[in-house]
Every structure is written in structure tokens, then in C-alpha cells.
Design a protein around this motif. Sequence first.
Motif, PDB file in Angstrom:
ATOM      1  N   ALA A 183       0.895  -1.798  -0.192  1.00 25.93           N
ATOM      2  CA  ALA A 183      -0.246   0.167   0.103  1.00 25.93           C
ATOM      3  C   ALA A 183       1.338   1.276  -0.068  1.00 25.93           C
ATOM      4  CB  ALA A 183      -0.745  -0.428   1.364  1.00 25.93           C
ATOM      5  N   HIS A 184       0.277   2.313  -0.806  1.00 23.49           N
ATOM      6  CA  HIS A 184       1.040   3.357  -0.550  1.00 23.49           C
ATOM      7  C   HIS A 184       0.855   4.187   0.246  1.00 23.49           C
ATOM      8  CE1 HIS A 184       1.910   7.833  -1.210  1.00 23.49           C
ATOM      9  NE2 HIS A 184       2.328   7.671  -2.832  1.00 23.49           N
ATOM     10  N   VAL A 200      -1.822   6.309   2.567  1.00 26.10           N
ATOM     11  CA  VAL A 200      -2.635   4.997   2.577  1.00 26.10           C
ATOM     12  C   VAL A 200      -2.642   4.706   3.932  1.00 26.10           C
ATOM     13  CG1 VAL A 200      -4.098   3.321   1.897  1.00 26.10           C
ATOM     14  CG2 VAL A 200      -3.330   4.006   0.097  1.00 26.10           C
ATOM     15  N   LEU A 201      -1.254   3.864   4.158  1.00 28.85           N
ATOM     16  CA  LEU A 201      -1.086   3.214   5.583  1.00 28.85           C
ATOM     17  C   LEU A 201      -1.280   4.250   6.493  1.00 28.85           C
ATOM     18  CD1 LEU A 201       1.799   0.740   4.280  1.00 28.85           C
ATOM     19  CD2 LEU A 201      -0.728   0.766   5.492  1.00 28.85           C
ATOM     20  N   THR A 257      -9.356  -2.922   6.636  1.00 27.80           N
ATOM     21  CA  THR A 257      -9.111  -2.405   5.683  1.00 27.80           C
ATOM     22  C   THR A 257      -7.445  -1.990   6.255  1.00 27.80           C
ATOM     23  OG1 THR A 257     -10.698  -0.722   5.186  1.00 27.80           O
ATOM     24  CG2 THR A 257      -8.799  -0.557   4.356  1.00 27.80           C
ATOM     25  N   THR A 269      -5.561  -4.034   4.091  1.00 24.49           N
ATOM     26  CA  THR A 269      -4.106  -3.811   3.027  1.00 24.49           C
ATOM     27  C   THR A 269      -1.558  -4.066   3.711  1.00 24.49           C
ATOM     28  OG1 THR A 269      -3.861  -1.489   4.696  1.00 24.49           O
ATOM     29  CG2 THR A 269      -5.359  -1.241   2.430  1.00 24.49           C
ATOM     30  N   THR A 270      -1.999  -4.230   4.561  1.00 28.39           N
ATOM     31  CA  THR A 270      -1.374  -5.324   5.268  1.00 28.39           C
ATOM     32  C   THR A 270      -0.703  -6.453   5.124  1.00 28.39           C
ATOM     33  OG1 THR A 270      -2.067  -5.198   7.308  1.00 28.39           O
ATOM     34  CG2 THR A 270      -0.788  -3.165   6.402  1.00 28.39           C
ATOM     35  N   ALA A 307       2.008  -1.223   8.851  1.00 25.64           N
ATOM     36  CA  ALA A 307       1.856  -0.694   9.111  1.00 25.64           C
ATOM     37  C   ALA A 307       2.377   1.077   9.311  1.00 25.64           C
ATOM     38  CB  ALA A 307       1.007  -0.171   9.211  1.00 25.64           C
TER      39      ALA A 307
END
Length: 69
Positions: A4-5, A8-9, A42, A46-47, A59
Motif C-alpha cells: 500500500a502507498h 494510504v497507510l 482495511t 492492506t498490510t 503499517a
Amino acid sequence: MLLAHPAVLRELVARYESLCAAAQDHAIAPDLQRRLDDVTYTLCVTTGTRTLEHALAAARARLAATAAG
């Protein structure tokens, strides 16, 4: 593995922390609980982790690595 960008994190961690702070100040309303559940899910997705603790650690590690590099 896709990563993830960092923006975003950063936003997800900030949202989680904000919701936790709100939950401490008030009884957890159903809407607040749903938003906490959503951001937790989420973060895990994402992680690539399965628990909130691992998601936050991953993150934060990625954000620290991005800031250092």
C-alpha cells in the motif's frame, strides 16, 4: 506482494487512532463500532495480516522505512 502507498497507510493508522480516541470518550455506538471494524479490516487487508496488532505493526514499520529511505 503489493504494498500500500504510505499515504494510504498513514491515513488508515490516523483514522484508527482517531476512532479509538472517540471510543474512549463515549460509549461505543453501533456506528462507531462499525467504523472501527471497517478500518481494522482495511488495515489487515492492506498490510496482508490477520490481526489488528500485526496490521498496525506492519503499517508503522512500512511508514518508518519510507521516512528513513
